[in-house]
Scaffold this active site. Sequence first.
Site: not given
Ligand code: BV8
Length: 280
Positions: A91, A126, A143, A238
């Site tokens: 971090y 973000n 987040h 995107n």
């Molecule tokens: C929750 C902070 C209730 C930290 C982040 C098993 C156990 C527990 C939970 C889960 C589980 N299975 C699923 C879940 C739910 C889980 C989840 O969704 N998991 C995913 C992996 C399936 N969610 C959670 O845990 C959430 N809490 O559900 O609580 C709960 C509680 C207990 C038990 C059950 C349920 C909490 C989620 C928050 C996680 N923290 N960030 C840190 O940053 O270190 S999330 C982190 O990843 C980011 O903040 C961001 O939100 C996410 C990534 O997503 P994106 O922002 O979309 O980024 P990504 O890289 O993926 O994509 C980039 C995009 O941009 C692409 O599409 C690309 O094409 C595009 N792009 C790139 N460049 C450009 C562009 N577009 C335009 N122009 C450009 N130049």
Amino acid sequence: MARSDSFRLHAKRFAATNRGPSVPVNAMETAAKALRAAEHVCVFTGAGISAESGVPTFRDAQSGLWSKYNAHELATPEAFARSPNLVWSWYSIRAAAVRDARPNEGHLALTTLFAYVPHSTLITQNVDDLHARAGAEHPLALHGNITHARCSAGCGARIAFADAPTNVAPHCGNCTALMRPDVVWFGEMLDADLLENARAATLACDVFLSIGTSNVVEPAASLPWIAASHGATVIVVNKSMQGQRSGPSIVQLEGMAGAVLPKLVTMAFQGRKPRYGEDS
Ligand code: BV8
Ligand code: ZN
């Protein structure tokens, strides 16, 4: 940067924005028309809007030492409990990258958009502060924020990452528990009020502008589709539409956010008077 400065600065770019994204004109026109007529616009951003500022997205492979770690595995309470200093170091590096980054044309175009629409809500996944540094007010940072750390025992103590050591998780000056990044980890609940405000705005808006997100992480990922199911026009920006949803109320604008957004805001509001700022 004061909002009116960033607004004026960006307003000059209206005419200068001639580097064109490859979006079909009709899609851009449809999107611009929807924004121009909108009463309430929700703007929803993911890591893609900060990529052009040099902030790595979550799906960008980790570089160097970090290439053997999966971000999803480091961003959990279990990882921090197991290896607090390893997670703290990760971090610290990311927080320093955010400090060195600057808002890009995409962030600034959104700040201009907010000056024109009657009501707007900014919801970001973000953890960087680039929207705020571009002049956006009250972003709903679902987040959390990587610029600060908070007491892991919840005593309320909070420090700026810039003032903290880089590879050892410090102890709270108030209660001696470990300090932890002020973000929401996987498996942790989001702030209930923030999520409620984001959901209420999603239900109330008539245009939902979703930018630079892979729509994977719940519960944030569902917001665009909740908006669409309530009759809003969803504009997806995107760099690639691979894996992105399409549908009758979804307008896809494929291209880099830093190129598409200034073009879109220009098309939507050129000739209009902003609600505030020097030229209002
Ligand atoms: C929750 C902070 C209730 C930290 C982040 C098993 C156990 C527990 C939970 C889960 C589980 N299975 C699923 C879940 C739910 C889980 C989840 O969704 N998991 C995913 C992996 C399936 N969610 C959670 O845990 C959430 N809490 O559900 O609580 C709960 C509680 C207990 C038990 C059950 C349920 C909490 C989620 C928050 C996680 N923290 N960030 C840190 O940053 O270190 S999330 C982190 O990843 C980011 O903040 C961001 O939100 C996410 C990534 O997503 P994106 O922002 O979309 O980024 P990504 O890289 O993926 O994509 C980039 C995009 O941009 C692409 O599409 C690309 O094409 C595009 N792009 C790139 N460049 C450009 C562009 N577009 C335009 N122009 C450009 N130049
Ligand atoms: Zn404490």
